[in-house]
Design an enzyme around this catalytic site. Structure first.
Site, PDB file in Angstrom:
ATOM      1  N   GLY A  22       0.805  -1.211   0.000  1.00 62.28           N
ATOM      2  CA  GLY A  22       0.000   0.000   0.000  1.00 62.28           C
ATOM      3  C   GLY A  22       0.839   1.263   0.000  1.00 62.28           C
ATOM      4  N   ALA A  23       1.902   1.275  -0.803  1.00 62.07           N
ATOM      5  CA  ALA A  23       2.875   2.365  -0.727  1.00 62.07           C
ATOM      6  C   ALA A  23       2.647   3.462  -1.754  1.00 62.07           C
ATOM      7  CB  ALA A  23       4.281   1.801  -0.887  1.00 62.07           C
ATOM      8  N   ASN A  24       1.463   3.488  -2.373  1.00 60.67           N
ATOM      9  CA  ASN A  24       1.260   4.536  -3.376  1.00 60.67           C
ATOM     10  C   ASN A  24       0.677   5.820  -2.797  1.00 60.67           C
ATOM     11  OD1 ASN A  24      -1.352   3.678  -2.945  1.00 60.67           O
ATOM     12  ND2 ASN A  24      -1.658   2.849  -5.004  1.00 60.67           N
ATOM     13  N   GLY A  26      -0.364   8.007   1.330  1.00 53.80           N
ATOM     14  CA  GLY A  26      -0.516   7.992   2.772  1.00 53.80           C
ATOM     15  C   GLY A  26       0.684   7.483   3.534  1.00 53.80           C
ATOM     16  N   GLY A  28       1.997   4.515   3.727  1.00 54.40           N
ATOM     17  CA  GLY A  28       2.903   3.657   2.983  1.00 54.40           C
ATOM     18  C   GLY A  28       3.889   4.446   2.157  1.00 54.40           C
ATOM     19  N   SER A 139      -3.708  -0.362  14.836  1.00 55.41           N
ATOM     20  CA  SER A 139      -4.461   0.873  15.055  1.00 55.41           C
ATOM     21  C   SER A 139      -4.866   0.981  16.512  1.00 55.41           C
ATOM     22  CB  SER A 139      -5.720   0.883  14.179  1.00 55.41           C
ATOM     23  OG  SER A 139      -6.619   1.909  14.561  1.00 55.41           O
ATOM     24  N   TYR A 165     -13.649  -3.061  11.115  1.00 55.69           N
ATOM     25  CA  TYR A 165     -12.305  -2.480  11.077  1.00 55.69           C
ATOM     26  C   TYR A 165     -11.561  -2.777  12.375  1.00 55.69           C
ATOM     27  CZ  TYR A 165      -8.527   0.924  10.823  1.00 55.69           C
ATOM     28  OH  TYR A 165      -7.285   1.513  10.818  1.00 55.69           O
TER      29      TYR A 165
END
Length: 298
Positions: A22-24, A26, A28, A139, A165
Site C-alpha cells: 500500500g505504498a502509493n 498515505g 505507505g 491501530s 475495522y
C-alpha cells in the site's frame, strides 16, 4: 533499544531491501520515501500500478513497483512466487478503513480479508526469505475490537463498518503476537513487530458510504490529526530500530493520537496467546496458506 524519533534518526539502510504494501499514498508512501532516502531498495507493493508509478517518481532513491492486491489470494501468491532473493523487511501497511459491506475475491469480509488475511498469507509465503523483521501496521481502534472466531467474516452478525475495522486491527496485533511466538520457538533471528500511526490524516478516512459520517471524519482530520509523514514515524521506528520482537510502537502524545514514537500498550485481548494461536489456525484454514516446512518459523 530506543526507537528512532525522527527520519534523521533512521540508521543507514544501504544494502537492505524492504517491501511496503500500500505504498502509493498515505502512510505507505511516507514510509517508503524515508526508507529509500536512508539508502534502502524499496519495493512498492500496490494494487494500482499507475498510481504506484506516480508514487515511485516522487521518491528519491532506489524504488521498484510491483502489483499486489491483498483482497485476492491469487495476486498474493503471484507476488510471493515472483520474489527472488532475500527480503530484509516486510512492512504490512496496506489497508482499508470502515468501508460499506463487501467481500474480497475469495469471499472474505472486505476489511478482515484485506487488512488481516491478505497480510497473513503474504507473510507466510515470504517468510522463508525474510532476514530481519516483519512490521504490521495496527491501530488504536484495536482497543474496541472483538474477535469472533465463529463469525470472522460477519456472515451472522449485523455488519458494522467500525466493528469490522476494529476486528481486523485487533487481528493484526494477534498475528504479530503469534508470529513472534513461532519465530522464538524456532530459534529464528527474524522479529515480528507492530506499530500504529495514531490519528493520521490519510485517504483512508471518509469512505464509510455515510455522507454525514464521512464529512465528520474529514473535519476531524483537519482539526485533530497529524500528517501522514508524522504518522509514519512509529512504522519507520519499528522497521529500523533495534527493538525486541513483539514490540508495539505508536505516538507518545495525548491518547497516542500524535507525537514521537514510543513503545505503547495493548488490550488484554491483543495479548492473549491462546486467542492468537486460534486466530492463526483459523486464518490458515480460511486462506489455505500456512508457514511451509523449513521456514523461519515452521
Amino acid at each position: 533499544m530506543t526507537p528512532s524519533r525522527t527520519p534523521a534518526d533512521i540508521p543507514p539502510q544501504a544494502g537492505r531491501t524492504v517491501v511496503v504494501t500500500g505504498a502509493n499514498s498515505g502512510l505507505g508512501l511516507a514510509t517508503a520515501r524515508e526508507l529509500a532516502r536512508a539508502g534502502a531498495r524499496v519495493v512498492l507493493a500496490v494494487r494500482d500500478l499507475s498510481r504506484g508509478g506516480e508514487a515511485a517518481a516522487s521518491i528519491d532513491g532506489e524504488v521498484e513497483v510491483r502489483h499486489l492486491d491483498l483482497a485476492d489470494l491469487a495476486s498474493v501468491r503471484t507476488f510471493a512466487a515472483e520474489w527472488t532473493g532475500d527480503l530484509d523487511v516486510l512492512v504490512n501497511n496496506a489497508g482499508i478503513m470502515m468501508v460499506p459491506p463487501g467481500v474480497t475475491v475469495d469471499g472474505f469480509e472486505l476489511q478482515f480479508g484485506t487488512n488481516h488475511l491478505g497480510h497473513f498469507a503474504l507473510t507466510a509465503l515470504l517468510l522463508p526469505q525474510v532476514t530481519d523483521r516483519v512490521v504490521t501496521v495496527a491501530s488504536m481502534m484495536h482497543r474496541t475490537g472483538r474477535i469472533d472466531l465463529d463469525d470472522l467474516n460477519w456472515e451472522r452478525r449485523p455488519y458494522s463498518p467500525t466493528g469490522a475495522y476494529a476486528q481486523s486491527k485487533l487481528a493484526n496485533l494477534l498475528f504479530t503476537l503469534e508470529l513472534q511466538r513461532r519465530l522464538t520457538a524456532d530459534g529464528s533471528r527474524v522479529r515480528a513487530l507492530a506499530a500504529h500511526p495514531g490519528w493520521a490524516a490519510t485517504n483512508l478516512q471518509g469512505r464509510t458510504g455515510n455522507r454525514l459520517a464521512d464529512r465528520a471524519a474529514l473535519l476531524a482530520n483537519r482539526i485533530v490529526a497529524q500528517s501522514d509523514a508524522s504518522g509514519a514515524l512509529p512504522i519507520l521506528a519499528a522497521a529500523t530500530s533495534d527493538l525486541p520482537g513483539g514490540s508495539y510502537l505508536g505516538p507518545g502524545g495525548f491518547q497516542e493520537m500524535r507525537g514521537t514514537p514510543t513503545l505503547v500498550g495493548r488490550t488484554p485481548s491483543a495479548s492473549d496467546p491462546d486467542l492468537a494461536r486460534r486466530l492463526w489456525e483459523a486464518s490458515a484454514a480460511l486462506t489455505g496458506i500456512d508457514l511451509p516446512a523449513g521456514s523461519n518459523a515452521a
